[in-house]
Design a protein around this motif. Structure first.
Motif, short mmCIF file in Angstrom:
data_model
loop_
_atom_site.label_atom_id
_atom_site.label_comp_id
_atom_site.label_asym_id
_atom_site.label_seq_id
_atom_site.Cartn_x
_atom_site.Cartn_y
_atom_site.Cartn_z
N ASP A 63 2.76 2.11 -3.26
CA ASP A 63 1.83 2.60 -4.27
C ASP A 63 1.38 4.03 -3.96
OD1 ASP A 63 0.14 2.60 -6.43
OD2 ASP A 63 -1.48 1.54 -5.41
N LEU A 64 1.07 4.24 -2.66
CA LEU A 64 0.64 5.56 -2.21
C LEU A 64 1.70 6.62 -2.52
CD1 LEU A 64 -1.32 7.25 -0.24
CD2 LEU A 64 0.29 6.63 1.53
N GLN A 75 2.13 7.20 -6.35
CA GLN A 75 1.06 8.02 -6.95
C GLN A 75 1.16 9.47 -6.53
OE1 GLN A 75 -2.95 6.61 -6.96
NE2 GLN A 75 -2.30 4.48 -6.76
N ARG A 76 1.55 9.65 -5.26
CA ARG A 76 1.56 11.00 -4.71
C ARG A 76 2.79 11.79 -5.18
NH1 ARG A 76 -2.38 13.72 -1.47
NH2 ARG A 76 -1.38 15.73 -1.28
N GLY A 96 0.82 -1.21 0.00
CA GLY A 96 0.00 0.00 0.00
C GLY A 96 0.85 1.26 0.00
N MET A 97 1.86 1.25 0.87
CA MET A 97 2.67 2.45 1.07
C MET A 97 3.47 2.80 -0.19
SD MET A 97 2.80 4.33 3.64
CE MET A 97 3.67 5.79 4.07
#
Lengths: 393, 310
Positions: B110-111, B114-115, B107-108
């Protein structure tokens, strides 16, 4: 297990409270970190979480989405619960979902001109069987060949993805994709007789969530109201004691993983038959199909205290998080991946606090036995995440 | 069509197989340390993903793959320590806690991607560093002595790890703690400290594996590793907890992946069949697990947390 006398009400209550508060503390901890992360990403944590809550539970439409998202989490979570209760660790939920979905797809594709009353149960049943086989293999490997089930379930996840990619690119591909030369790896639209019935014509809510809740209740009955379930849990609490009582540990290990896989298989089946496109598609990874439900189901099972009935609200909450994340993305431009990261933290907190809880309980037990000066049997090797103290939920 | 059997193509394919094997090799070498000490770290894939993102992002910003690799190592160190806290100090169930690390990493990474990045921009990769003289040997030179430095280092790590595990005091402690922690403890060895060190080494190597993977490809995307970290864990069993066995397993995977890639790009057989070929190493690994379970014994204390006097 330790014998208990009347003088222990105080500490017993304390350990009970502790055991119920562990999952809650874990989620609070994860949310606290989530708040910090939101702040660091430049979003106001309060408005962020509020947007999430509203997006997940704030309207009829939101609740429908949440129920749909919760369905695979609940089924996988219940399956994980069965395995963990029997002291086998199943991290093959992803692969079992995929194999269940593939089995359903293959059967459904053959169901043209078959009435729904026959086609749908057969397609769902195929999913159950597909997942069960994908669970039975590591079960048998563990019971009869001594292969660690953590490893074999991991590897079967890998095999399942490749099987999915192969099937959807070659034998099962939509003939139209070949004709047009687009070759998108997806099946043709499945026959309408295998569509999951909708509650409202033209709506989104199908009967999947209802099936999942019924299955969770059935699993509760199985585990706590039948001999077969009693055997599973007995093997989980102490293999040696169960063997001494004449139970076959091997057979129960296979049975636990088979049932566990069947649950994930059904989850995969519902994902396909209830999908908007009514077909199976792959992007080359498991996550593309399952949305990580095979792993997130572990989170809901842990948060539900490894109890099938508690897993129902637990799944609804985590399904809500996934849906709410989309609202959060819209409101604060925070990617939905945040929820996955938070789920990971929940797992870490639950397993870290679990041993702590058990140690506190053992300390209390020792003190009680010292006070009562009665002899106690030592529970030498506590089983993973078993909850001996509140088994009757 | 016939050109896939030409020498040049064969050498190129084998050479890319070696390249593809390296992330698996690094990750499973690291995992072998942890498992030898009695700790199963299932979070490898999560550590690899964060190491991969960290390495990619740093390379993107500094344009130096070496700085990127260093950041990958640092991230691995941090997550290795975190895994140690959870598995060793907090005595968590190892079959589950690693899934937490995995989900967090998945999750991290990917987060953050994207950010901070959004659209995938390519980054400069490691320069090829042909070894003088040796790389001039026909066939073998191109195959073995014409790679980038991290690849040589990964293969050099195999004898180094074998030496550490079998011949040094530290390695002896790792094995003692993995086989019989009570006895090791009574000999004055700190089970906790040895396991922290072993699991952290595993984290560092997993972080390096991720960084090498991302920088080698020159890109990052969601779930870049595609479960390679999990395969690395299985390869430790496949290799019977020995660095040389781990290397054999990694090379099998790397070579098959390279052949699959070749078949795909040349379109020799219908597209789907390359997926079927990709399934082979996973099936082999499952079979190897059966054989390994019969022939080799896992470290006795594997997955069992150590509680003094418990």
């Amino acid at each position: 297990m330790t014998s208990r006398g009347p003088s222990e009400a105080g500490p017993r209550l304390r350990t009970q409270l502790l055991s119920y508060s562990v999952p809650a503390l874990a989620v609070l901890g994860a949310f606290a970190i989530g708040a910090v992360m939101l702040a660091m990403l430049g979003a106001n944590p309060f408005t962020g979480f509020w947007a999430m809550a509203k997006g997940a539970f704030g309207s009829g439409g939101a609740l429908v989405e949440t129920a749909l998202k919760s369905t695979p989490l609940l089924l996988v979570g219940v399956g994980i619960t069965i395995a963990f209760r029997a002291s086998v660790i199943n991290i093959g939920g992803e692969g079992q979902m995929v194999s269940g979905a593939l089995a359903s797809t293959i059967v459904a594709l053959g169901m043209t001109d078959v009435p729904a009353a026959i086609a749908l149960p057969l397609a769902l049943g195929a999913g159950v069987v597909g997942g069960a086989i994908w669970g039975a293999i590591p079960g048998a490997l563990k019971a009869y060949f001594g292969v660690n089930e953590i490893l074999s379930t991991i590897m079967l996840n890998v095999v399942a993805v490749q099987a999915m990619n192969w099937l959807l690119r070659a034998p099962l591909i939509d003939p139209m994709e070949i004709e047009r030369g687009t070759r998108i790896p997806q099946t043709a639209r499945l026959p309408e007789s295998t569509d999951l019935p909708l509650f409202v014509e033209g709506g989104r809510l199908h009967i999947g969530p209802v099936i999942a809740v019924l299955v969770a209740v059935l699993v509760y009955v199985l585990l706590w109201r039948t001999t077969s379930g009693y055997r599973l849990r007995a093997v989980g609490l102490s293999g040696d004691a169960a063997r001494y009582a004449g139970m076959s540990v091997e057979r129960n290990v296979v049975w636990a993983l088979t049932l566990s896989g069947a649950m994930s298989g059904l989850a995969g089946s519902i994902l396909v038959l209830g999908s908007e496109g009514h077909r199976m598609v792959t992007d080359g990874s498991t996550i593309g199909f399952t949305g990580s439900a095979g792993f997130n189901g572990i989170v809901t099972a842990l948060f539900g205290g490894l109890h099938p009935l508690w897993t129902i609200p637990s799944s609804f909450l985590f399904g809500g998080l996934l849906v709410g994340a989309i609202a959060l993305q819209r409101a604060a431009q925070v990617p939905t991946a945040l929820v996955l990261a938070l789920n990971g933290l929940v797992v870490l907190f639950v397993v870290s606090l679990d041993r702590y809880r058990r140690q506190v309980r053992e300390r209390e037990d020792r003190r009680i036995s010292a006070i009562a000066t009665s002899s106690t049997e030592d529970d030498e090797s506590p089983k993973p995440l078993s909850r001996e103290d509140d088994d009757d939920g | 069509m016939a050109d896939i059997f030409s020498g040049v193509v064969i050498v190129a394919t084998l050479s890319s197989g070696i390249r593809l094997a390296v992330p698996l090799l690094l990750a499973s070498l690291g995992e072998a340390f942890g498992q030898r000490s009695g700790v199963l770290n299932l979070g490898v894939d999560g550590i690899m993903l964060l190491g991969a993102f960290g390495g990619y992002y740093t390379t993107l910003k500094t344009q130096s793959p070496w700085v990127g690799l260093a950041v990958g190592l640092a991230i691995g160190l941090f997550l290795g320590l975190l895994s140690s806290v959870v598995s060793v100090s907090l005595l968590a169930e190892q079959g589950i806690s690693g899934i937490g690390v995995y989900l967090f990493g998945l999750g991290m990474s990917d987060l953050l991607f994207q950010r901070l990045v959004g659209t995938p921009l390519p980054v400069p990769s490691f320069q090829k560093a042909p070894i003088p003289l040796l790389s001039d040997i026909p066939v073998v030179g191109d195959l073995i002595f014409n790679h980038s430095i991290p690849i040589y280092l990964a293969f050099l790590a195999i004898p180094v790890c074998t030496y550490i595990i079998n011949r040094t005091r530290f390695g002896m402690n790792i094995r003692a703690v993995g086989e019989n922690p009570e006895a090791a403890d009574s000999q004055g060895i700190s089970v906790t400290r040895v396991r922290y060190a072993a699991v952290t080494i595993g984290g560092v190597l997993a972080g390096a594996a991720g960084a090498v993977l991302a920088i080698g490809l020159g890109i990052f995307q969601q779930n870049l590793t595609n479960a390679q970290g999990f395969i690395a864990i299985a390869l430790v069993y496949f290799g019977a907890w020995r660095p040389i066995g781990v290397m054999a397993g990694s090379l099998v995977y790397g070579m098959v992946s390279a052949v699959v890639l070749l078949l795909k790009t040349r379109g020799i057989i219908p597209l789907g069949a390359s997926d079927l070929a990709a399934m082979i190493p996973a099936v082999i690994t499952v079979l190897a697990l059966v054989v390994a379970a019969r022939r080799f014994r896992a470290p006795t204390a594997l997955t069992k947390p150590f509680i003094r006097g418990g």
